[in-house]
Enzyme design. Structure first.
Site, short mmCIF file in Angstrom:
data_model
loop_
_atom_site.label_atom_id
_atom_site.label_comp_id
_atom_site.label_asym_id
_atom_site.label_seq_id
_atom_site.Cartn_x
_atom_site.Cartn_y
_atom_site.Cartn_z
N HIS A 158 0.82 -1.22 0.00
CA HIS A 158 0.00 0.00 0.00
C HIS A 158 0.85 1.27 0.00
CE1 HIS A 158 -3.50 2.39 0.26
NE2 HIS A 158 -4.21 1.67 1.10
N ASP A 383 -10.35 -8.28 -16.73
CA ASP A 383 -10.55 -9.49 -17.53
C ASP A 383 -9.21 -9.97 -18.09
OD1 ASP A 383 -11.27 -11.49 -19.27
OD2 ASP A 383 -12.60 -10.25 -20.51
#
Length: 447
Positions: A158, A383
């Site tokens: 992060h 995807d």
């Protein structure tokens, strides 16, 4: 119960082309103490006929190597600066980690929350507990499920990127794997420029930042969340329900607003209020709702497109238990709205100044519920050539309250409104003793 996943291969993947060898500074915002952990995503893909698993795994691994060329700092290693002032990334093309595994679970088992917080941990077998000890900033695990579906676990340091930045990387990575784009075709191109989120040479006006103010623990709040087992919950709010919440918030609010409340304001107010009521806390305990506010367009000059560093500050709504639980939804939603409205240029400067230098202010945990809005990141569109994911969520479901996207094929806009019109799944772990009451309240907006 059989093992959730068995690792077939684990390799370090370096960038596919030469990348700069350098040391890059992270910003003051990147270097915050409370960001020194790993964002862990879980994307579950449906069963597809005639999937060549070996070819798909090879394509994903090759795409990761290509994606690390423009995003070469994600192949580096994060460390503290020698003077301890902030963090930096050593870029020597050290690489990311790719893991391929197989599991005895099916796609359908991810429709609901896990039975316990860490049930899905092995879907990202390499868990980086300390992001400053030489670990790769990115870990990817492709796990084949028993019914032919797949689970993709991805961990990001992060300190190097926020939710928006990590989602941009994931979409780029996925499009390379699916053969939709060449290496130089993706937009926006990644931008480093971390100095833009460092303290300016202008002293910000003194202001009260409640996000960093500590409140008394009047009820053993921290002991309860540390010692009592937490149980993950998952509730889907469809479009009709969200609209109902917005109408209810508006009708019970004292704020004069022609535009009404946003989906986020109404839903976060409802979840916060339900959570507080379920915990049976003393009426004088102060509670906070913390949530990230994207500041890319709230600072001057605005940050460039493709900036993938941490470009958010925490908004903070605050209330006593008595007011939050006894007043109606409009009160809670109004607190969230005002917390958002406070985040302007001056507020951002104040936060940056507070987290920099010797002070290194950090939010306290007493009375706090943190909401993270993953439903606005576009993760439901990632995807890899296996279709769109049927489930998006965390690897582990802990005290963070996550707003997750729902694969709504019948949305009028196909999800283009970025979470404003479609269904949202809310996942949060609460103490076992409060689970039944929380689920009852969160499903009863008029209570």
């Amino acid at each position: 119960m059989a093992s959730l996943a068995r690792v077939k291969e684990a390799v370090v993947v370096a960038p596919s082309e030469p990348t700069p060898s350098c040391v890059l500074s992270l910003s003051a915002v990147d270097s915050q103490l409370f960001l020194r952990f790993t964002i862990e995503y879980l994307l579950v893909y449906p069963t597809r006929q005639n999937t060549n698993q070996a070819l798909t795994a090879t394509s994903v691994k090759a795409a990761l190597a290509k994606a690390l060329v423009p995003y070469y700092p994600l192949a580096g290693r994060v460390r503290p600066k020698p003077d301890g002032s902030s963090l930096e990334v050593v870029c020597r093309a050290q690489g990311a980690v790719f893991i391929e595994a197989v599991s005895d679970r099916a796609v359908s088992e991810f429709q609901h929350a896990p039975r316990y917080v860490t049930q899905w941990r092995k879907l990202l077998s390499l868990h980086v507990a300390d992001v400053l000890k030489g670990a790769p900033p990115v870990v990817v695990q492709l796990t084949w499920l028993k019914d032919g579906g797949a689970a993709l676990g991805v961990g990001f340091n992060h300190c190097v990127c926020d939710g928006i930045g990590s989602a941009e990387f994931l979409n780029y990575f996925a499009e390379l794997a699916a053969g939709k784009h060449g290496l130089g075709e993706f937009r926006p191109k990644p931008v480093w420029d971390r100095h833009l989120m460092d303290p300016k040479n202008v002293t910000p006006r003194q202001q009260n930042l409640p996000v960093f103010n500590k409140v008394p623990d009047l009820c053993g709040f921290m002991n309860r969340f540390t010692n009592e087992r937490l149980c993950p919950t998952s509730v889907v709010f469809n479009k009709t329900y969200v609209t109902e919440l917005k109408n209810l918030a508006r009708s019970t609010s004292r704020l004069s607003s022609e535009s009404g409340f946003t989906s986020f304001e109404a839903l976060s107010g409802h979840v916060w209020r339900s959570w507080a009521r379920a915990l049976n806390l003393p009426s004088n305990q102060i509670l906070k709702l913390l949530f990230s506010v994207n500041v890319r367009q709230r600072v001057k000059p605005s940050l460039p497109g493709g900036y993938y560093g941490n470009a958010f500050v925490l908004g903070c709504a605050q209330s006593s238990v008595k007011d939050l639980t006894e007043k109606r939804l409009g009160y809670a939603a109004g607190l969230v709205r005002r917390a958002k409205e406070r985040v302007g240029e001056e507020y951002v400067r104040g936060v940056v100044q507070s987290v920099s230098g010797e002070t290194k202010a950090s939010p306290d945990s007493v009375g706090v519920l943190i909401v993270s809005q993953w439903s606005r990141l576009g993760l439901e569109r990632v995807d890899f050539g296996m279709g769109r994911p049927v489930h998006v969520g965390p690897i582990c479901s802990d005290r963070y309250c996550l707003f997750l996207p729902v694969n709504d094929d019948d949305d009028d806009d196909g999800g283009k409104n970025g979470g404003q019109g479609e269904s949202v799944k809310v996942m949060v772990a609460v103490p076992t003793s409060a689970v039944d009451k929380y689920e009852l309240l969160v499903n009863s907006p008029y209570s």
